[in-house]
Design a protein around this motif. Structure first.
Motif, PDB file in Angstrom:
ATOM      1  N   PHE A  73       5.023   3.495 -32.335  1.00  0.00           N
ATOM      2  CA  PHE A  73       5.062   2.927 -33.680  1.00  0.00           C
ATOM      3  C   PHE A  73       6.460   3.616 -34.257  1.00  0.00           C
ATOM      4  CE2 PHE A  73       4.062   4.022 -38.482  1.00  0.00           C
ATOM      5  CZ  PHE A  73       4.347   2.746 -38.922  1.00  0.00           C
ATOM      6  N   ASN A  74       6.541   5.001 -34.237  1.00  0.00           N
ATOM      7  CA  ASN A  74       7.890   5.533 -34.593  1.00  0.00           C
ATOM      8  C   ASN A  74       8.003   6.859 -34.014  1.00  0.00           C
ATOM      9  OD1 ASN A  74       6.535   6.944 -36.539  1.00  0.00           O
ATOM     10  ND2 ASN A  74       7.073   5.743 -38.248  1.00  0.00           N
ATOM     11  N   VAL A  75       8.833   7.758 -34.495  1.00  0.00           N
ATOM     12  CA  VAL A  75       8.966   9.233 -34.265  1.00  0.00           C
ATOM     13  C   VAL A  75       8.450   9.946 -35.294  1.00  0.00           C
ATOM     14  CG1 VAL A  75      10.885   8.541 -32.421  1.00  0.00           C
ATOM     15  CG2 VAL A  75      11.332   9.390 -34.581  1.00  0.00           C
ATOM     16  N   VAL A  76       8.313  11.310 -34.793  1.00  0.00           N
ATOM     17  CA  VAL A  76       8.014  12.618 -35.666  1.00  0.00           C
ATOM     18  C   VAL A  76       9.343  13.107 -36.016  1.00  0.00           C
ATOM     19  CG1 VAL A  76       6.633  14.547 -36.098  1.00  0.00           C
ATOM     20  CG2 VAL A  76       5.683  12.576 -35.041  1.00  0.00           C
ATOM     21  N   LEU A  77       9.746  13.354 -37.171  1.00  0.00           N
ATOM     22  CA  LEU A  77      10.833  14.181 -37.563  1.00  0.00           C
ATOM     23  C   LEU A  77      10.771  15.439 -37.680  1.00  0.00           C
ATOM     24  CD1 LEU A  77      12.610  11.559 -40.016  1.00  0.00           C
ATOM     25  CD2 LEU A  77      12.792  11.831 -37.776  1.00  0.00           C
ATOM     26  N   ASN A  78      11.643  16.422 -37.503  1.00  0.00           N
ATOM     27  CA  ASN A  78      11.793  17.960 -37.867  1.00  0.00           C
ATOM     28  C   ASN A  78      11.933  17.907 -39.381  1.00  0.00           C
ATOM     29  OD1 ASN A  78      12.785  20.603 -38.231  1.00  0.00           O
ATOM     30  ND2 ASN A  78      12.545  20.958 -36.250  1.00  0.00           N
ATOM     31  N   LYS A  79      11.110  18.709 -40.267  1.00  0.00           N
ATOM     32  CA  LYS A  79      11.297  18.892 -41.589  1.00  0.00           C
ATOM     33  C   LYS A  79      12.629  19.454 -42.108  1.00  0.00           C
ATOM     34  CE  LYS A  79       6.497  18.240 -43.347  1.00  0.00           C
ATOM     35  NZ  LYS A  79       5.637  18.851 -44.115  1.00  0.00           N
ATOM     36  N   GLN A  80      12.973  20.568 -41.292  1.00  0.00           N
ATOM     37  CA  GLN A  80      13.967  21.234 -41.636  1.00  0.00           C
ATOM     38  C   GLN A  80      15.182  20.515 -41.406  1.00  0.00           C
ATOM     39  OE1 GLN A  80      11.211  22.851 -40.448  1.00  0.00           O
ATOM     40  NE2 GLN A  80      10.949  23.533 -42.591  1.00  0.00           N
ATOM     41  N   THR A  81      15.521  20.001 -40.154  1.00  0.00           N
ATOM     42  CA  THR A  81      16.739  19.439 -39.651  1.00  0.00           C
ATOM     43  C   THR A  81      16.681  17.808 -40.164  1.00  0.00           C
ATOM     44  OG1 THR A  81      16.066  18.736 -37.485  1.00  0.00           O
ATOM     45  CG2 THR A  81      16.885  21.119 -37.868  1.00  0.00           C
ATOM     46  N   GLY A  82      15.753  16.999 -40.134  1.00  0.00           N
ATOM     47  CA  GLY A  82      15.655  15.687 -40.409  1.00  0.00           C
ATOM     48  C   GLY A  82      15.842  14.973 -39.067  1.00  0.00           C
ATOM     49  N   LYS A  83      16.082  15.673 -38.259  1.00  0.00           N
ATOM     50  CA  LYS A  83      16.294  14.972 -36.685  1.00  0.00           C
ATOM     51  C   LYS A  83      14.956  14.743 -36.053  1.00  0.00           C
ATOM     52  CE  LYS A  83      20.519  17.603 -35.971  1.00  0.00           C
ATOM     53  NZ  LYS A  83      21.250  18.436 -34.721  1.00  0.00           N
ATOM     54  N   PRO A  84      15.064  13.841 -35.195  1.00  0.00           N
ATOM     55  CA  PRO A  84      13.524  13.315 -34.452  1.00  0.00           C
ATOM     56  C   PRO A  84      13.596  14.489 -33.546  1.00  0.00           C
ATOM     57  CG  PRO A  84      15.451  12.016 -33.643  1.00  0.00           C
ATOM     58  CD  PRO A  84      16.012  12.729 -34.788  1.00  0.00           C
ATOM     59  N   ARG A  85      11.977  14.695 -33.242  1.00  0.00           N
ATOM     60  CA  ARG A  85      11.728  15.659 -32.360  1.00  0.00           C
ATOM     61  C   ARG A  85      11.542  15.192 -30.976  1.00  0.00           C
ATOM     62  NH1 ARG A  85       9.293  20.232 -34.322  1.00  0.00           N
ATOM     63  NH2 ARG A  85       8.860  20.469 -36.609  1.00  0.00           N
ATOM     64  N   ILE A  86      12.762  15.111 -30.457  1.00  0.00           N
ATOM     65  CA  ILE A  86      13.273  14.545 -29.197  1.00  0.00           C
ATOM     66  C   ILE A  86      14.195  15.370 -28.330  1.00  0.00           C
ATOM     67  CG2 ILE A  86      13.699  12.760 -27.490  1.00  0.00           C
ATOM     68  CD1 ILE A  86      12.639  10.869 -29.885  1.00  0.00           C
ATOM     69  N   GLN A  87      13.963  16.013 -27.404  1.00  0.00           N
ATOM     70  CA  GLN A  87      14.867  16.806 -26.791  1.00  0.00           C
ATOM     71  C   GLN A  87      14.828  17.048 -25.264  1.00  0.00           C
ATOM     72  OE1 GLN A  87      14.560  21.151 -27.621  1.00  0.00           O
ATOM     73  NE2 GLN A  87      12.561  20.786 -27.945  1.00  0.00           N
ATOM     74  N   VAL A  88      16.070  16.947 -24.592  1.00  0.00           N
ATOM     75  CA  VAL A  88      15.976  17.603 -23.002  1.00  0.00           C
ATOM     76  C   VAL A  88      15.463  18.861 -23.162  1.00  0.00           C
ATOM     77  CG1 VAL A  88      17.208  17.566 -21.136  1.00  0.00           C
ATOM     78  CG2 VAL A  88      17.552  15.877 -22.417  1.00  0.00           C
ATOM     79  N   ARG A  89      14.293  19.383 -22.578  1.00  0.00           N
ATOM     80  CA  ARG A  89      13.657  20.691 -22.661  1.00  0.00           C
ATOM     81  C   ARG A  89      13.395  21.006 -21.389  1.00  0.00           C
ATOM     82  NH1 ARG A  89       8.860  22.824 -26.598  1.00  0.00           N
ATOM     83  NH2 ARG A  89       9.160  24.979 -25.945  1.00  0.00           N
TER      84      ARG A  89
END
Length: 375
Positions: free
Chosen positions: A314-330
């Motif tokens: 559907f869509n992505v979840v955002l980090n409330k503090q940064t406004g960035k999507p919670r997607i990262q190479v981890r």
């Protein structure tokens, strides 16, 4: 630029659900008597369908109980520590005053004289189950939230929707839905070969991902690890923008694992499908005369319906503090610990060979607004 060091040990992520719809229950949904396991655990278990619409439903479940000897319920106190409460003291205000807000399960199914919902809260699942047995009626329109849990049974991965809150809703004011917010793990093999062609041609593409799940014990053996559970989800839109999104955020390179927290629609039920409608001379004449629109013609010419059981992006979840999507190479690929039937690690490439990623038989007052989840 120096690349960040990739982690080799998995951590838990998001795994929450939110469903609004009509409950499908009968006289046998909630057990009248408690059951007892061989180890002396006394419990009740119930599961039922919540129907959002014809093609979106969830089987939610609730299980609660206590041991016969020295019964307790474990909660998190206001210092963030896990602590036991004596079973007989679980509803005492002086005890509950030191319980962290996140340890409470909440329900609102009754209305007071002022028309407002009467909110009850419990720390024991068994108490919530017994309350629902008395106050939840068939076809009630409710919102149910909770956590998503993955486990393996007979070699298959099962997904359970464990209830944490139940609230009555106004059907005219609140739209139905069936969604999960889930952290997925994607490696270089998650996207199928020629996935772009598949998505454009078929309008659909299945992704072979993983979810992080803490496993305390399996088959009687202690695990105590967060492991990778194979789990698929589906893309259903082949537009250029959707393809660009996948390339930018979800296409992992060799030697890396992407952690992506996304919002998904749970599609379970009957889905109507329409084919490529042929605009015949006669049909075009009707459209030209204003008898019907092209959209109405497509709706009318339904090819048929089919049962569907999918988890759709559907869509992505955002980090409330940064406004960035919670997607990262981890993670490093070595972090994808996948357990075999004898508690042995198996190849990640083989993880989807014998996996049932959907199990229809899996039978806080606002989970998705918890600052701990979205902070």
């Amino acid at each position: 630029m120096v690349k960040p060091k990739l982690e080799t040990e998995l951590h838990n992520g998001y795994a929450n659900f939110d469903v609004i719809g009509h409950v499908m229950i009968d006289d046998n949904t909630f057990p009248k008597e408690e059951s007892k396991s061989a180890s002396g655990y006394v419990y009740k278990r119930a599961s039922f369908l919540v129907k959002a619409d014809q093609s979106s439903s969830m089987y939610v479940q609730l299980m609660g109980g206590h041991s016969e000897v020295n019964p307790q319920v474990w909660v998190r106190n206001k210092n963030g520590e896990m602590t036991p409460i004596n079973w007989e003291m679980r509803d005492k205000e002086e005890v509950l005053s030191n319980v962290d807000n996140r340890s409470f399960m909440r329900v609102g199914l009754e209305k007071g004289e002022d028309g407002k919902l009467i909110v009850k809260q419990f720390v024991a699942e068994l108490d919530l189950l017994n309350y629902l047995a008395e106050h939840l009626d068939n076809n009630m329109y409710v919102e149910i939230k909770g956590n998503v849990e993955y486990s393996r049974y007979n070699g298959n991965i099962q997904r359970s929707f464990n209830i944490r809150s139940v609230f009555l809703k106004d059907e005219e004011a609140v739209k139905p839905k069936a969604i999960i917010e889930q952290t997925y793990l994607l490696d270089e093999h998650s996207l199928p070969r020629k996935w772009e062609d598949t998505l454009v041609k078929n309008g659909k593409m299945v992704v072979n991902a993983f979810v992080p799940q803490y496993v305390s014990k399996e088959n009687g053996k202690v695990v105590r690890k967060t492991v990778a559970m194979p789990q698929t989800f589906t893309f259903t839109n082949g537009t250029d923008k959707r393809i660009q999104f996948i390339k930018r955020f979800l296409q992992a390179n060799k030697g890396e694992v992407i952690e992506a927290t996304m919002r998904m629609n749970v599609v379970y039920g009957v889905e109507e499908s329409t084919g490529n409608v042929e605009i015949t001379k006669e049909l075009q004449e009707l459209i030209d005369l204003g008898i019907m629109t092209e959209e109405e013609a497509e709706s009318e010419l339904t090819v048929g319906s089919q049962r569907v059981d999918e988890t759709q992006f559907f869509n992505v979840v955002l980090n409330k503090q940064t406004g960035k999507p919670r997607i990262q190479v981890r993670y490093d690929p070595s972090a994808l610990i996948v357990w075999g039937s004898e508690d042995e690690e198996v190849s990640v490439d083989d993880a989807f060979a014998e996996t049932d990623t959907e199990s229809a038989d899996n039978s806080s007052d606002d989970v998705f607004n918890d600052d701990e989840l979205f902070g």
